[in-house]
Design a protein around this motif. Structure first.
Motif, PDB file in Angstrom:
ATOM      1  N   UNK A 276       0.827  -1.200   0.000  1.00 42.04           N
ATOM      2  CA  UNK A 276       0.000   0.000   0.000  1.00 42.04           C
ATOM      3  C   UNK A 276       0.865   1.255   0.000  1.00 42.04           C
ATOM      4  N   UNK A 277       1.944   1.239   0.769  1.00 42.85           N
ATOM      5  CA  UNK A 277       2.866   2.376   0.763  1.00 42.85           C
ATOM      6  C   UNK A 277       3.453   2.603  -0.620  1.00 42.85           C
ATOM      7  N   UNK A 278       3.818   1.530  -1.299  1.00 40.46           N
ATOM      8  CA  UNK A 278       4.383   1.654  -2.647  1.00 40.46           C
ATOM      9  C   UNK A 278       3.345   2.169  -3.637  1.00 40.46           C
ATOM     10  N   UNK A 279       2.096   1.667  -3.512  1.00 43.68           N
ATOM     11  CA  UNK A 279       1.048   2.114  -4.420  1.00 43.68           C
ATOM     12  C   UNK A 279       0.738   3.599  -4.228  1.00 43.68           C
ATOM     13  N   UNK A 280       0.782   4.060  -2.985  1.00 45.21           N
ATOM     14  CA  UNK A 280       0.500   5.471  -2.726  1.00 45.21           C
ATOM     15  C   UNK A 280       1.595   6.385  -3.261  1.00 45.21           C
ATOM     16  N   UNK A 281       2.762   5.850  -3.499  1.00 44.36           N
ATOM     17  CA  UNK A 281       3.867   6.648  -4.037  1.00 44.36           C
ATOM     18  C   UNK A 281       3.969   6.566  -5.557  1.00 44.36           C
ATOM     19  N   UNK A 282       3.074   5.822  -6.185  1.00 44.36           N
ATOM     20  CA  UNK A 282       3.121   5.628  -7.627  1.00 44.36           C
ATOM     21  C   UNK A 282       1.973   6.396  -8.263  1.00 44.36           C
ATOM     22  N   UNK A 283       2.295   7.439  -8.994  1.00 45.81           N
ATOM     23  CA  UNK A 283       1.270   8.316  -9.557  1.00 45.81           C
ATOM     24  C   UNK A 283       0.396   7.597 -10.581  1.00 45.81           C
ATOM     25  N   UNK A 284       1.008   6.788 -11.440  1.00 47.74           N
ATOM     26  CA  UNK A 284       0.228   6.162 -12.508  1.00 47.74           C
ATOM     27  C   UNK A 284      -0.772   5.150 -11.947  1.00 47.74           C
ATOM     28  N   UNK A 285      -0.363   4.390 -10.941  1.00 46.49           N
ATOM     29  CA  UNK A 285      -1.287   3.434 -10.335  1.00 46.49           C
ATOM     30  C   UNK A 285      -2.404   4.150  -9.578  1.00 46.49           C
ATOM     31  N   UNK A 286      -2.075   5.288  -8.999  1.00 48.41           N
ATOM     32  CA  UNK A 286      -3.114   6.059  -8.322  1.00 48.41           C
ATOM     33  C   UNK A 286      -4.162   6.557  -9.308  1.00 48.41           C
ATOM     34  N   UNK A 287      -3.719   6.904 -10.526  1.00 53.90           N
ATOM     35  CA  UNK A 287      -4.672   7.357 -11.536  1.00 53.90           C
ATOM     36  C   UNK A 287      -5.626   6.237 -11.935  1.00 53.90           C
ATOM     37  N   UNK A 288      -5.121   4.999 -11.969  1.00 51.86           N
ATOM     38  CA  UNK A 288      -5.992   3.860 -12.269  1.00 51.86           C
ATOM     39  C   UNK A 288      -7.040   3.689 -11.167  1.00 51.86           C
ATOM     40  N   UNK A 289      -6.614   3.833  -9.916  1.00 53.43           N
ATOM     41  CA  UNK A 289      -7.558   3.713  -8.818  1.00 53.43           C
ATOM     42  C   UNK A 289      -8.592   4.825  -8.794  1.00 53.43           C
ATOM     43  N   UNK A 290      -8.224   6.012  -9.316  1.00 49.22           N
ATOM     44  CA  UNK A 290      -9.161   7.133  -9.332  1.00 49.22           C
ATOM     45  C   UNK A 290     -10.326   6.897 -10.283  1.00 49.22           C
TER      46      UNK A 290
END
Length: 575
Positions: free
Chosen positions: A285-299
């Motif tokens: 989860x910490x790694x995912x929160x630091x990854x902008x592109x993966x965060x855009x997928x979650x958005x």
């Protein structure tokens, strides 16, 4: 008459429902009708079209992937079912009066019994290929996960704090908005813990769901469960060891990659003023929160929910006549109750005719005697397990450092299929010529005793620090310490663990009272061995009879044993 089963081991009773026992004949009638239909649809399955199972360890990663995929498909279906059930039952009183008792009855039906009756129906829907068997296996796993998740979410929706409900009314939230903005976030921590425990409990039924034996036919699906079943038939202890290792790897992987991130993410939804516990963490989860592109997928998913929340808002305000609460229509409720009563009476009549023509009343009496044997085994085993694991669980829970380390171990032991211990038991009983009626009994509690330990650990861990200091200052020791301090502190959690362990033991009796190792078969007199034997020979009416009797015994124990213990916990044994 249901209980909330999730970490940290709290028990919540429904307060009773007059339809609990009234709807039981209706559900049993439907069950017998399915069994009768299954006996008419049963047809030989073309085993040549199934994929052969190999004991080559190099194929275990592929088998593990297939098994994990089935379990996650069942988990997704269970989550959807839980959301729909909880939302409807919590919002509509007429639906609640029927849905809650029926679900309480369904969770009393043995999970392996569902598989015995439904497998022929699924095969008939998809003749000539493995899709029907795949659906039957996924459905069996679904029944091991869905009921607890549905009850957990339903009880959470019913116990949303009054101040949060008032805030939702002030903001004029619609039903859809209230579910996504208030009710589901409030229930999320308990629901996720319940999902994790349901996933672990589903491993016990993997062997039975992937290696199906019904109507003198043997159907094996590629997976860890069929690999274990094949290793047991071949008496290959090395292959069983490889299966244990593969299962351990799978549990660690989906725990780290799926559940730990969700638990850490859902910690923000906890409705607590303060807590001394350290917040859960997840490296993923910490790694995912630091990854902008993966965060855009979650958005993308978040924006879809936000869009639906905006679109499905109320079309009126609090001053509108539509906002006034409407009292329930007494005439409609009476008509609904009369309809249910008529359906129950018809079910009783049909059930009596079916038993009289298909199995006979003497067979019913015989099966009830077998159910009494199994009930005695369950009660004795739970009592013995409590004598062992309650002191151990209290010691671990009172030492936070050990509690954090051993809870993960308890989860793995809860997921460990007790079937893997059956070969050792068979060899031991045959070697020393022991009585199977006695020495097969411990197999029923091997995989379920860990729920008792886990819940006691959780209950002891939640004892307030001030209470511990008070007990130390008063110099409590020996039996007085257990009577006045430790037992009341963990008793509600113990009841939760005992309920789960009892239900699991009833299910485990189907495989524990009828054990095979190669060409050696040991059988103990009991309801579980009766269901297993009738499943093997394909006698569907007697399968339904055994399942119905087991349902009656489980509901009786819930009503006359566990519910009484919970009332004791509410009145006296709590802090």
């Amino acid at each position: 008459m249901f209980y909330k089963r999730y970490f940290p081991g709290q028990v919540v009773a429904s307060g009773g429902n007059r339809w609990d026992w009234a709807l039981l004949p209706l559900v049993l009638a439907l069950l017998f009708a399915l069994a009768y239909g299954g006996s008419q649809m049963a047809r030989p399955y073309q085993l040549g079209q199934s994929m052969p199972i190999s004991l080559d360890p190099l194929l275990l990663p592929y088998y593990l992937l297939r098994t994990t995929l089935r379990m996650f498909l069942a988990l997704a279906a269970s989550l959807v079912f839980a959301c729909v059930f909880a939302a409807v039952a919590a919002k509509y009183r007429a639906a609640e009066r029927v849905m809650v008792p029926i679900l309480d009855i369904l969770q009393s039906i043995p999970i392996l019994g569902f598989l015995s009756i439904t497998v022929t129906g699924f095969i008939a829907l998809f003749p000539g290929n493995l899709l029907g068997v795949e659906c039957a296996a996924i459905f069996a796993i679904f029944t091991s996960q869905a009921w607890n998740m549905a009850f957990s979410l339903y009880q959470s929706l019913r116990t949303v704090p009054a101040e949060l409900r008032e805030a939702a009314q002030v903001f004029q939230l619609s039903g859809w908005q209230r579910f996504w903005r208030l009710e589901l976030p409030f229930a999320m921590p308990g629901l996720l813990w319940n999902m994790m425990m349901s996933m672990s409990g589903g491993w016990f039924f993997v062997v039975a769901s992937e290696a199906i034996s019904v109507s003198n036919q043997s159907i094996k699906l590629p997976g860890v469960g069929s690999y274990i079943a094949m290793a047991i038939e071949a008496r290959d202890l090395a292959a069983i060891g490889w299966a244990i290792g593969g299962m351990l790897v799978g549990i660690v992987l989906y725990d780290q990659l799926f559940f730990r991130p969700l638990i850490a993410w859902a910690d923000k939804f906890r409705f607590e003023e303060g807590s001394g516990d350290e917040a859960p963490r997840s490296w993923l989860l910490t790694w995912l929160r630091r990854t902008d592109r993966l965060q855009r997928v979650g958005l993308v998913f978040t924006r879809l929910i936000d869009w639906s929340v905006v679109r499905l808002r109320r079309d009126h305000d609090g001053t509108s006549i539509k906002a006034r609460p409407r009292p329930p229509n007494a005439t409609i409720e009476r008509v609904w109750d009369a309809t249910l009563a008529a359906a129950v009476l018809l079910a009783i009549v049909w059930l009596g005719r079916f038993i009289h023509t298909e199995v006979g009343w003497s067979e019913v009496a015989h099966v009830f005697v077998l159910g009494f044997y199994t009930m005695v085994r369950v009660l004795v085993l739970i009592a013995l397990a409590a004598l062992v694991w309650v002191p151990v669980g209290v010691w671990i829970g009172m030492n936070p450092r050990w509690a954090g380390r051993l809870q993960g171990v308890a989860q793995f032991l809860a997921a460990f299929p007790a079937n893997l211990m059956f070969p050792v038991a068979v060899l031991f009983i045959v070697r020393w010529q022991l009585d199977p009626n006695v020495w097969l009994s411990p197999l029923m509690v091997l995989g379920t005793q860990w729920y008792l330990l886990f819940n006691v650990i959780a209950g002891a861990s939640s004892v307030p620090t001030e209470l511990r200091y008070a007990a130390g200052n008063l110099g409590l020791g020996g039996w007085l310490k257990w009577k006045r301090y430790l037992l009341p502190a963990v008793f509600p959690s113990f009841v939760t663990g005992a309920i789960t362990a009892s239900g699991g033991s009833w299910n485990a009796s189907i495989v524990a009272e009828y054990v095979t190792w190669g060409d050696t078969t040991l059988q103990a007199a009991g309801l579980g061995s009766y269901i297993a034997h009738m499943t093997a020979i394909g006698d569907f009416p007697r399968i339904a009879l055994g399942i119905g009797v087991m349902c009656v015994f489980v509901m009786g124990m819930n009503h006359f044993v566990w519910r009484k213990l919970y009332a004791l916990a509410e009145d006296r044994m709590h802090f």
